[in-house]
Design a protein around this motif. Structure first.
Motif, PDB file in Angstrom:
ATOM      1  N   ASN A   7       0.811  -1.218   0.000  1.00  0.00           N
ATOM      2  CA  ASN A   7       0.000   0.000   0.000  1.00  0.00           C
ATOM      3  C   ASN A   7       0.843   1.266   0.000  1.00  0.00           C
ATOM      4  OD1 ASN A   7      -2.577  -1.088  -0.172  1.00  0.00           O
ATOM      5  ND2 ASN A   7      -2.728  -1.424   2.024  1.00  0.00           N
ATOM      6  N   VAL A   8       2.075   1.143   0.465  1.00  0.00           N
ATOM      7  CA  VAL A   8       2.995   2.280   0.404  1.00  0.00           C
ATOM      8  C   VAL A   8       3.226   2.696  -1.050  1.00  0.00           C
ATOM      9  CG1 VAL A   8       5.434   2.869   0.692  1.00  0.00           C
ATOM     10  CG2 VAL A   8       4.159   1.917   2.608  1.00  0.00           C
ATOM     11  N   ILE A   9       3.291   1.704  -1.942  1.00  0.00           N
ATOM     12  CA  ILE A   9       3.514   2.005  -3.358  1.00  0.00           C
ATOM     13  C   ILE A   9       2.360   2.831  -3.908  1.00  0.00           C
ATOM     14  CG2 ILE A   9       3.791   0.995  -5.661  1.00  0.00           C
ATOM     15  CD1 ILE A   9       5.165  -1.394  -4.297  1.00  0.00           C
ATOM     16  N   PHE A  10       1.136   2.522  -3.458  1.00  0.00           N
ATOM     17  CA  PHE A  10      -0.017   3.306  -3.909  1.00  0.00           C
ATOM     18  C   PHE A  10      -0.006   4.706  -3.292  1.00  0.00           C
ATOM     19  CE2 PHE A  10      -1.878  -1.025  -4.492  1.00  0.00           C
ATOM     20  CZ  PHE A  10      -2.098  -0.923  -5.860  1.00  0.00           C
ATOM     21  N   ASN A  11       0.251   4.787  -1.999  1.00  0.00           N
ATOM     22  CA  ASN A  11       0.113   6.061  -1.296  1.00  0.00           C
ATOM     23  C   ASN A  11       1.299   6.999  -1.480  1.00  0.00           C
ATOM     24  OD1 ASN A  11      -2.472   5.660  -0.088  1.00  0.00           O
ATOM     25  ND2 ASN A  11      -1.541   4.231   1.331  1.00  0.00           N
ATOM     26  N   TYR A  12       2.468   6.421  -1.769  1.00  0.00           N
ATOM     27  CA  TYR A  12       3.653   7.247  -1.950  1.00  0.00           C
ATOM     28  C   TYR A  12       4.277   7.017  -3.318  1.00  0.00           C
ATOM     29  CZ  TYR A  12       3.443   8.509   2.965  1.00  0.00           C
ATOM     30  OH  TYR A  12       3.045   9.003   4.187  1.00  0.00           O
ATOM     31  N   ALA A  13       3.412   6.780  -4.303  1.00  0.00           N
ATOM     32  CA  ALA A  13       3.902   6.543  -5.668  1.00  0.00           C
ATOM     33  C   ALA A  13       4.747   7.706  -6.162  1.00  0.00           C
ATOM     34  CB  ALA A  13       2.728   6.290  -6.600  1.00  0.00           C
ATOM     35  N   GLU A  14       4.352   8.921  -5.780  1.00  0.00           N
ATOM     36  CA  GLU A  14       5.101  10.093  -6.259  1.00  0.00           C
ATOM     37  C   GLU A  14       6.557  10.029  -5.823  1.00  0.00           C
ATOM     38  OE1 GLU A  14       5.342  14.943  -5.818  1.00  0.00           O
ATOM     39  OE2 GLU A  14       4.032  13.774  -4.501  1.00  0.00           O
ATOM     40  N   GLU A  15       6.794   9.809  -4.509  1.00  0.00           N
ATOM     41  CA  GLU A  15       8.173   9.748  -4.021  1.00  0.00           C
ATOM     42  C   GLU A  15       8.934   8.577  -4.623  1.00  0.00           C
ATOM     43  OE1 GLU A  15       5.992  11.759  -0.570  1.00  0.00           O
ATOM     44  OE2 GLU A  15       5.565  10.421  -2.234  1.00  0.00           O
ATOM     45  N   ILE A  16       8.276   7.411  -4.682  1.00  0.00           N
ATOM     46  CA  ILE A  16       8.962   6.212  -5.162  1.00  0.00           C
ATOM     47  C   ILE A  16       9.361   6.366  -6.629  1.00  0.00           C
ATOM     48  CG2 ILE A  16       8.667   3.750  -5.659  1.00  0.00           C
ATOM     49  CD1 ILE A  16       6.807   3.667  -3.165  1.00  0.00           C
ATOM     50  N   TYR A  17       8.422   6.800  -7.474  1.00  0.00           N
ATOM     51  CA  TYR A  17       8.724   6.908  -8.895  1.00  0.00           C
ATOM     52  C   TYR A  17       9.565   8.135  -9.211  1.00  0.00           C
ATOM     53  CZ  TYR A  17       5.534   3.034  -9.676  1.00  0.00           C
ATOM     54  OH  TYR A  17       4.928   1.789  -9.659  1.00  0.00           O
ATOM     55  N   ARG A  18       9.433   9.190  -8.409  1.00  0.00           N
ATOM     56  CA  ARG A  18      10.336  10.334  -8.600  1.00  0.00           C
ATOM     57  C   ARG A  18      11.764   9.912  -8.273  1.00  0.00           C
ATOM     58  NH1 ARG A  18       9.016  15.454  -9.313  1.00  0.00           N
ATOM     59  NH2 ARG A  18       6.921  15.232  -8.410  1.00  0.00           N
ATOM     60  N   GLY A  19      11.914   9.115  -7.203  1.00  0.00           N
ATOM     61  CA  GLY A  19      13.232   8.603  -6.863  1.00  0.00           C
ATOM     62  C   GLY A  19      13.789   7.664  -7.913  1.00  0.00           C
ATOM     63  N   ALA A  20      12.875   7.077  -8.729  1.00  0.00           N
ATOM     64  CA  ALA A  20      13.303   6.188  -9.805  1.00  0.00           C
ATOM     65  C   ALA A  20      13.537   6.937 -11.112  1.00  0.00           C
ATOM     66  CB  ALA A  20      12.265   5.090 -10.027  1.00  0.00           C
ATOM     67  N   GLY A  21      13.443   8.289 -11.069  1.00  0.00           N
ATOM     68  CA  GLY A  21      13.812   9.080 -12.227  1.00  0.00           C
ATOM     69  C   GLY A  21      12.673   9.572 -13.088  1.00  0.00           C
ATOM     70  N   TYR A  22      11.406   9.398 -12.669  1.00  0.00           N
ATOM     71  CA  TYR A  22      10.265   9.832 -13.481  1.00  0.00           C
ATOM     72  C   TYR A  22       9.835  11.248 -13.112  1.00  0.00           C
ATOM     73  CZ  TYR A  22       9.664   4.971 -14.994  1.00  0.00           C
ATOM     74  OH  TYR A  22       9.846   3.722 -15.552  1.00  0.00           O
ATOM     75  N   ASP A  23       9.370  12.025 -14.149  1.00  0.00           N
ATOM     76  CA  ASP A  23       8.787  13.324 -13.876  1.00  0.00           C
ATOM     77  C   ASP A  23       7.324  13.148 -13.481  1.00  0.00           C
ATOM     78  OD1 ASP A  23       7.383  12.812 -16.226  1.00  0.00           O
ATOM     79  OD2 ASP A  23       8.517  14.249 -17.433  1.00  0.00           O
TER      80      ASP A  23
END
Length: 479
Positions: A298-314
């Motif tokens: 559920n962290v992936i759903f709720n903090y998708a912005e931080e996780i995917y931003r950290g993975a290099g996505y705009d």
């Protein structure tokens, strides 16, 4: 509600005599209860897509405030699950379905048009109360109307509607966000239409399905098993008869009555949960609930912005990736629906917990080595796929099955409350863990929880597929 055409089936309840099950009617009333799951899913995930915009609007900058905004609804979830346990055993399942529909609709509008951060928090907590009620009562209602050979699929229907709600929220977020994702600065984001008004409509949109749920919840019958417990035998018989005919109804009522005869008369009390056999099953339920949350998905759903931003996505890529996670979630929940009454609950739970432990280890390794882009996206999608076909739906199936009829509402309340406490913990602590340990260490911790969960499932969780609720009570030594 009007019944659909009768469909022949064989029921394991009521002494094992064949019954002509009205599957159209069973699926219809179960689907209405499962609308609580749809609203649960939408309200739960909409905050993730709205997050960049309301954070800019309310000037949120600290990890503590960001974590509080994202997790405050969980306090309401805890309250809602406790209230549902106290009231559903006393007043029935149906009134709680109706109340949750009202709260979903009201809170969605008030949250969307909150004029201050404090009011935003208050209305998010009220929405959490609705989630807590629905997460308790919807699977309980479905389990109590479902024949044993269909119960796994029908309770999983609640999870299916939940992930449809999640995907719906993600799509609505993507469509409303629009040009707001192109803002180059926080101030530009704040001054954009999405930063001022768009995020508000992300929350408000759930008012429409809430109204539909309210109208339909008024039309469904009360749970027949609760009616037997309440001494309203003729009403229970009428519901069971509509489900499977007169012989089925007589058998069901006899089974429930026998189960209740082993227990004290009168209203259920909290102290009954501490009887050794019941308490052992309650601990199992609490363990399953905590594992579902601390598996970390559920962290992936709720903090998708931080996780995917950290993975290099705009931001544009982040919003699109969030929709992909919702689609994968839906596809593999359909897989769980197809296999829960074939492969069984235990096998799917073991497969999911073990597989997620491995994927979390790989995901942590990817962040540790600085790998980004499609690899991280692929690993998060793999975690979501495993979760969607195991811990996410099957936990709710097991929780709806393992508790005795008399204290099912109270026991569900405790287990679901433990789930929301665990969910609050994992949601609130993610920004803190991420800052202290990095994404790598954080996901390794979640992987360790999955590994521990695998061992506990292998040791303590029985297989319940194909058994009536009363047979499961006997299997677990509850009567």
């Amino acid at each position: 509600m009007a019944a659909g055409a009768g469909v022949t089936g064989v029921s394991g309840d009521g002494g094992g005599s064949p019954a002509k099950l009205n599957l159209a009617y069973i699926w219809m009333i179960s689907a209405v209860a499962a609308l609580g799951g749809l609203l649960f899913g939408y309200d739960w995930v909409v905050v993730g897509g709205a997050k960049p915009f309301y954070e800019a609007y309310f000037h949120l900058t600290s990890e503590a405030l960001i974590g509080w905004a994202n997790s405050c609804a969980l306090l309401g979830c805890l309250v809602g699950s406790i209230v549902a346990g106290l009231l559903s055993d006393r007043f029935g399942r149906k009134p709680l379905l109706i109340l949750s529909a009202v709260l979903f609709g009201v809170s969605s509008i008030l949250t969307g048009w909150a004029t201050s951060f404090d009011l935003f928090i208050v209305w998010r907590i009220l929405g959490g109360v609705a989630i807590g009620m629905a997460s308790n009562v919807s699977p309980t209602y479905i389990a109590e109307v479902a024949p044993p050979e269909w119960r796994g699929r029908l309770v999983t229907l609640n999870q299916l509607t939940l992930v449809i709600g999640i995907l719906g929220a993600q799509i609505v977020n993507l469509l409303i966000a629009g040009s707001g994702t192109e803002a180059a600065t926080t101030e530009a984001l704040r001054q954009s239409w999405v930063g001022q008004f768009g995020w508000r409509w992300m929350f408000t949109a759930v008012a429409v399905p809430s109204l539909i749920f309210l109208v339909l919840a008024i039309l469904v019958p009360e749970s027949p098993r609760w009616l037997v417990k309440a001494g309203r035998i003729e009403e229970a018989k009428a519901v069971f008869k509509r489900i499977g005919g007169i012989d089925y109804a007589d058998g069901q009522i006899a089974d429930v009555a026998r189960s209740l005869s082993h227990e004290a008369s009168g209203q259920a009390h909290w102290r009954e949960l501490f009887k050794p056999a019941v308490f052992a099953v309650l601990l199992m339920g609490i363990g399953l609930a905590v594992l579902q949350q601390w598996s970390g998905t559920n962290v992936i759903f709720n903090y998708a912005e931080e996780i995917y931003r950290g993975a290099g996505y705009d931001l544009s890529g982040i919003m699109f990736n969030i929709v992909i996670t919702g689609a994968i979630n839906l596809i593999f929940t359909l897989v769980a629906t197809a296999f829960v009454d074939r492969a069984g609950r235990r096998a799917l739970m073991l497969w999911g917990a073990g597989g997620m432990a491995i994927i979390h280890a790989l995901l942590g390794g990817a962040f540790f080595m600085g790998l980004t882009g499609p690899l991280v996206l692929g690993l998060t999608l793999a975690v979501i796929a495993l979760y969607a076909m195991s811990l996410a739906p099957i936990t709710w199936v097991l929780l709806s099955e393992i508790f005795p009829t008399r204290v099912r509402g109270l026991a569900m309340s405790v287990s679901v409350s433990a789930l929301w406490v665990a969910c609050f913990g994992v949601t609130f602590t993610f920004p803190l863990l991420n800052r202290a340990l990095g994404a790598a260490g954080t996901f390794w911790i979640y992987g360790l929880f999955c590994l521990i969960g695998f061992a506990l499932i292998a040791r303590f969780v029985p297989e319940t597929k194909g058994r009536s609720l009363e047979e499961i009570e006997t299997q677990l030594g509850l009567r």
